[in-house]
Motif scaffolding. Structure first.
Motif, PDB file in Angstrom:
ATOM      1  N   PRO A  42       0.839  -1.202   0.000  1.00  0.00           N
ATOM      2  CA  PRO A  42       0.000   0.000   0.000  1.00  0.00           C
ATOM      3  C   PRO A  42       0.869   1.245   0.000  1.00  0.00           C
ATOM      4  O   PRO A  42       1.996   1.240   0.494  1.00  0.00           O
ATOM      5  CB  PRO A  42      -0.796  -0.120   1.297  1.00  0.00           C
ATOM      6  CG  PRO A  42       0.007  -1.010   2.168  1.00  0.00           C
ATOM      7  CD  PRO A  42       0.756  -1.937   1.257  1.00  0.00           C
ATOM      8  N   SER A  43       0.350   2.314  -0.571  1.00  0.00           N
ATOM      9  CA  SER A  43       1.122   3.548  -0.603  1.00  0.00           C
ATOM     10  C   SER A  43       1.025   4.252   0.752  1.00  0.00           C
ATOM     11  O   SER A  43       0.066   4.070   1.501  1.00  0.00           O
ATOM     12  CB  SER A  43       0.614   4.470  -1.712  1.00  0.00           C
ATOM     13  OG  SER A  43      -0.748   4.769  -1.492  1.00  0.00           O
ATOM     14  N   ALA A  44       2.025   5.020   1.056  1.00  0.00           N
ATOM     15  CA  ALA A  44       2.061   5.740   2.325  1.00  0.00           C
ATOM     16  C   ALA A  44       1.014   6.856   2.304  1.00  0.00           C
ATOM     17  O   ALA A  44       0.782   7.471   1.268  1.00  0.00           O
ATOM     18  CB  ALA A  44       3.446   6.325   2.549  1.00  0.00           C
TER      19      ALA A  44
END
Length: 81
Positions: free
Chosen positions: A57-59
């Motif tokens: 997942p992206s930050a």
């Protein structure tokens, strides 16, 4: 609860004749067909017939900065409501 990983085979199976071969050989010792590069493990993400592994997942982004305060209104004339 105990977790026991699935047994891993240390051989490669020929897709043409089904013979077992060591992982370090590139051709089947029985029929001479080229062996797959990586032995397949059922249920392993990325194995043929299985979906690819999900990406990380992206930050989360930084929160937005608060807006500037509103400008004060014009002064009212004396006696005006």
């Amino acid at each position: 609860m105990c977790f026991r990983p699935a047994a891993a085979s240390m051989t490669n199976k020929c897709t043409k004749c089904g013979a077992e071969a060591p992982l370090d050989v590139t051709t089947c010792p029985e029929c001479g067909a080229e062996l797959p590069k990586v032995p397949t493990m059922p249920g392993m993400p990325g194995a043929p017939g299985m979906p690819a592994a999900p990406g990380a997942p992206s930050a989360p982004g930084a929160p937005a900065a608060p807006g500037a305060p509103a400008a004060p209104g014009a002064p009212k004339a004396p006696g005006a409501n």
